[in-house]
Design an enzyme around this catalytic site. Sequence first.
Site, PDB file in Angstrom:
ATOM      1  N   GLU A  31      43.333 -45.083  44.169  1.00 45.87           N
ATOM      2  CA  GLU A  31      41.982 -45.649  44.319  1.00 45.87           C
ATOM      3  C   GLU A  31      41.966 -47.159  44.081  1.00 45.87           C
ATOM      4  O   GLU A  31      41.250 -47.655  43.204  1.00 45.87           O
ATOM      5  CB  GLU A  31      41.005 -44.940  43.371  1.00 45.87           C
ATOM      6  CG  GLU A  31      40.778 -43.489  43.743  1.00 45.87           C
ATOM      7  CD  GLU A  31      39.645 -42.823  42.968  1.00 45.87           C
ATOM      8  OE1 GLU A  31      39.249 -43.357  41.917  1.00 45.87           O
ATOM      9  OE2 GLU A  31      39.151 -41.779  43.423  1.00 45.87           O
ATOM     10  N   GLU A  89      42.268 -36.188  46.995  1.00 48.73           N
ATOM     11  CA  GLU A  89      41.446 -35.686  45.890  1.00 48.73           C
ATOM     12  C   GLU A  89      40.138 -35.164  46.459  1.00 48.73           C
ATOM     13  O   GLU A  89      39.506 -35.835  47.274  1.00 48.73           O
ATOM     14  CB  GLU A  89      41.103 -36.785  44.874  1.00 48.73           C
ATOM     15  CG  GLU A  89      42.242 -37.201  43.988  1.00 48.73           C
ATOM     16  CD  GLU A  89      41.841 -38.227  42.919  1.00 48.73           C
ATOM     17  OE1 GLU A  89      40.668 -38.202  42.475  1.00 48.73           O
ATOM     18  OE2 GLU A  89      42.705 -39.029  42.531  1.00 48.73           O
TER      19      GLU A  89
HETATM   20  C1  BGP Z   1      39.068 -40.152  40.640  1.00 52.86           C
HETATM   21  C2  BGP Z   1      40.374 -40.381  39.939  1.00 52.86           C
HETATM   22  C3  BGP Z   1      40.945 -39.164  39.317  1.00 52.86           C
HETATM   23  C4  BGP Z   1      39.961 -38.134  38.831  1.00 52.86           C
HETATM   24  C5  BGP Z   1      38.703 -38.016  39.655  1.00 52.86           C
HETATM   25  C6  BGP Z   1      37.584 -37.207  39.051  1.00 52.86           C
HETATM   26  O1  BGP Z   1      38.358 -41.328  40.660  1.00 52.86           O
HETATM   27  O2  BGP Z   1      41.359 -40.870  40.803  1.00 52.86           O
HETATM   28  O3  BGP Z   1      41.895 -39.587  38.401  1.00 52.86           O
HETATM   29  O4  BGP Z   1      39.756 -38.184  37.505  1.00 52.86           O
HETATM   30  O5  BGP Z   1      38.204 -39.261  40.026  1.00 52.86           O
HETATM   31  O6  BGP Z   1      36.814 -37.996  38.189  1.00 52.86           O
HETATM   32  P1  BGP Z   1      36.460 -37.552  36.732  1.00 52.86           P
HETATM   33  O7  BGP Z   1      37.729 -37.240  36.059  1.00 52.86           O
HETATM   34  O8  BGP Z   1      35.761 -38.701  36.117  1.00 52.86           O
HETATM   35  O9  BGP Z   1      35.582 -36.377  36.858  1.00 52.86           O
END
Ligand code: BGP
Length: 477
Positions: free
Chosen positions: A175, A376
């Site tokens: 990201e 993701e």
């Molecule tokens: C993205 C990241 C991940 C993951 C995901 C979910 O931005 O790349 O690492 O964590 O978000 O977010 P969160 O963990 O805050 O629910």
Amino acid sequence: MAFPKNFLWGGATAANQCEGAFDTDGKGLAVYDIISSGSHARPRIVSPAMNQEYYYPTHKGIDHYNRFKEDFALFNEMGFKGYRMSINWSRIYPNGDDEIPNELGLKHYDDVFKELKHYGIEPVVTISHSDIPLNIGKKYGGWNNKKVIDLYLKYSTTIMERYKDYVKYWIPFNEINDIFLPLSGVGQGAFVPEKECSFLDQPELLKERMQALQNMFIASAKTVIAGKKINPEFHFGTMICHITRYPRTCNPNDVLLAFKNDQYFNNTCADVMINGEYPYYALKQFKEWGVPVELSEEEKAILKEGTCDYYTFSYYQSISESTLDFADQTSGNIMGGIKNPYLKETAWDWPIDPVGLRYTLNKVYDRYHCPIMITENGIGCIDELTDDHKVHDDYRIDFLRDHVVEMNKAIEDGVDLIGYMMWGPIDLVSVSTGEMKKRYGFIYVDTDDKGNGTFNRYKKDSFYWYKHVIETNGEEL
Ligand code: BGP
């Protein structure tokens, strides 16, 4: 169903959110090791040095460092074809600027890749998923400093050399566009504050963040160039946090606002990393931010040569934007935006928008014309473990099914989608809140927000659902 035969069904994790073992086998401290736990209502705290009063969730994670074999056996049971993971930079170079790499750290990932190979699971490896050695933040001031480009290149070259026979798919940065948000100053930029601050309310540091991004582009391109020399068969992917944006009304000003924000937030990074040059709107934007893009001829050539071959992105939600005054302007969503009356939201106020995924896939394919991987996608929920160790998570199945249906439609539209890495196939620490309570997994991990529990793994109902999806290559959902 339209899924190609060799479609990479799998899941994605990040080292700092699951490994734990934060000081084992010579690992140095990473920036996330100084970010406390929090909750939806109580932001995480960044403390420049460890504070005994806080719990730091990365320290234990889900103990994946010690249990990866058990976890991979479960992934294999679901039939995973691919697995996106990250290497923890501070295991390989504990201070970021060490002369030689830490052999124990390297050895750990030898074991990880051997195990994946044993199951025939294709690794997709993120080189930096915010696992930046803390020393890089403290001594060099983070990515704002051009010297960090060389430190990163040394690290990326070390791992690409070492794992060249195991890993084909690489992602230089997770990201990368998160750096547009002040809340990514520590995580992406390695900007370690001098005094404690809230994770969600970090110093603005706009110029520093934008300089950092320019340095990361060069680091990524240099890594691609170095990687292709190590193995011309390597594939390099972008990784964009794609926050799909809609105008809240058809007022032309709203349409323009959403378009402009889409350009800078969603497109800038992939435009540079795939096309190998800064787009016109970004040149103007960086100038306005006080950090004009000033590239030497050599740097221009590096960006042009070191381009990515495939586009990857995370997709969790869309947001709506407007120039008009909407009463529901603020929501608990960390990405901001206005409530979209057509969409439901998760318990953490993230709008649920499967059709937006089809729209996004078409949009990016239309722009880049290269293979796309979703690296993701998932939903954070509060799960309940029953006395007989079951989790009945129909809500998660519904969310994922709806998204897979739209992926299928996008493939039918003609999009070259090569893989789907569901986020958090096993429960892990949430980045935005530092909780365990916000669970994504097909596999339940018995630990709480303070790191208590047995850390035992239990299969949720969604585990069996995903297994069937993979078995039928998406024919039966
Ligand atoms: C993205 C990241 C991940 C993951 C995901 C979910 O931005 O790349 O690492 O964590 O978000 O977010 P969160 O963990 O805050 O629910």
